[in-house]
Design an enzyme around this catalytic site. Structure first.
Site, mmCIF file in Angstrom:
data_model
loop_
_atom_site.group_PDB
_atom_site.id
_atom_site.type_symbol
_atom_site.label_atom_id
_atom_site.label_comp_id
_atom_site.label_asym_id
_atom_site.label_seq_id
_atom_site.Cartn_x
_atom_site.Cartn_y
_atom_site.Cartn_z
ATOM 1 N N GLY A 55 -24.091 14.904 37.976
ATOM 2 C CA GLY A 55 -24.696 14.199 36.833
ATOM 3 C C GLY A 55 -23.667 13.608 35.890
ATOM 4 N N CYS A 113 -24.576 5.831 41.371
ATOM 5 C CA CYS A 113 -24.700 7.287 41.216
ATOM 6 C C CYS A 113 -26.166 7.695 41.354
ATOM 7 C CB CYS A 113 -24.171 7.750 39.859
ATOM 8 S SG CYS A 113 -24.301 9.552 39.696
ATOM 9 N N GLY A 226 -16.648 7.366 52.810
ATOM 10 C CA GLY A 226 -17.805 8.120 53.283
ATOM 11 C C GLY A 226 -17.463 8.925 54.516
#
Ligand code: FMN
Length: 286
Positions: A55, A113, A226
């Site tokens: 977060g 995000c 990734g």
């Protein structure tokens, strides 16, 4: 490069190995005001990957400029600041503050995000809003602009094209894939935020495919990210069309992994008699 959110501000790793040998460091996602992040638990291990829902816990742009940038200014390795906001205005304010700050080499705009309620991946999910953020940030800074895309969209290549037309200097692909896990004894989602972003080896084939698609669509450098854990993974991304790569999750098990990947690429080039890395970029496309 190190991937944002997996290598702190670089300072945390300085004593572990010679971080000046890296290509670049991308720091933790930075917002206008400091953020405490999501409720715990924020990390869950999965088969071949990790779910996180941090977060965007971070110290905020003012503290970064005051405390971190002066340290970076003395480093050889360039530092790229990853920025995030809930509104376009927040993105431009952060970018404006970074302009001309010694120690900051570029901005990576995180429109990807998955772990915050407003902003973030919402901007990156469609071409129009992705282009709006990009154009606004470009206007607010003279620093090179990397725009980091989310895989949580129906057509990432179209988003990449929109971002390129809006003035991005490079594209980073990809951020995490949205996912979740459930604690079967508690009958509750494992993460405090319920959902999180999946990273690590599990997402590598998806990321590789997306880099391949983006490199075929835009005429900009693509930075592949990734699931890269070793040099061979990195070379796959380069052959798919990436001009550079970022190493993230693997650093939690081996902090020196980014350097090992770089050294492994150099070794591969020696073994194959390749003098210029650009000979490998997009090699799998030809
Ligand atoms: C714990 C954690 C925190 C992250 N924080 C950020 C962030 O602040 N900004 C961002 O753009 N990406 C963030 N990411 C995404 C990574 O930079 C990267 O795009 C993603 O993890 C895929 O690469 P990997 O499989 O090598 O980790 C974070 C990833 C993890 C695991």
């Amino acid at each position: 490069m190190t991937a944002s959110g997996t290598f702190g501000y670089g300072t945390e790793y300085n004593h572990l190995f010679d971080i000046q040998k890296l290509g670049a460091i991308v720091c933790k996602g930075t917002t206008l005001k400091p953020r405490e992040g999501n409720p715990q638990p924020r990390i869950a291990e999965t088969a071949c990957g990790v779910l996180n829902a941090i977060g965007l816990q971070n110290i905020g742009i003012d503290a970064l400029i005051k405390e971190k940038a002066p340290v970076w200014a003395g480093w050889k390795v360039p530092v790229i600041v990853n920025i995030a906001g809930e509104t376009i205005d927040e993105y431009t304010k952060i970018a404006g503050k970074l302009d001309g700050v010694a120690g900051v080499s570029a901005i990576e705009v995180n429109i990807s995000c998955p772990n915050i309620k407003a902003g973030g991946a919402e901007f990156g999910a469609n071409p129009k809003s992705a282009a709006e953020v990009t154009a606004a940030v470009k206007e607010a800074t003279s620093l090179p602009l990397l725009v980091k895309l989310t895989p949580n969209t129906s057509d990432i290549a179209r988003v990449a094209l929109a971002v390129a037309e809006a003035g991005a200097d490079a594209i980073t692909a990809i951020n995490t894939l949205k996912g979740m896990a459930i604690d079967v004894t508690k009958r509750r989602p494992l993460l405090g935020n319920i959902t999180g972003g999946l990273s690590g080896p599990a997402i590598k084939p998806v990321a590789l495919y997306m880099v391949y698609e983006i490199a075929a669509t835009v005429d900009l450098p693509v930075i592949g990210c990734g699931g890269i854990t070793n040099a061979s993974d990195a070379i796959e991304f380069i052959m798919a069309g990436a001009s550079a790569i970022q190493v993230g999750t693997v650093g939690f098990t081996d902090p020196q992994a980014p350097l090992k990947v770089l050294q492994g690429i150099e070794q591969f080039m020696l073994n194959e008699g390749i003098e210029d890395i650009t000979d490998l970029i997009g090699a799998a496309r030809r």
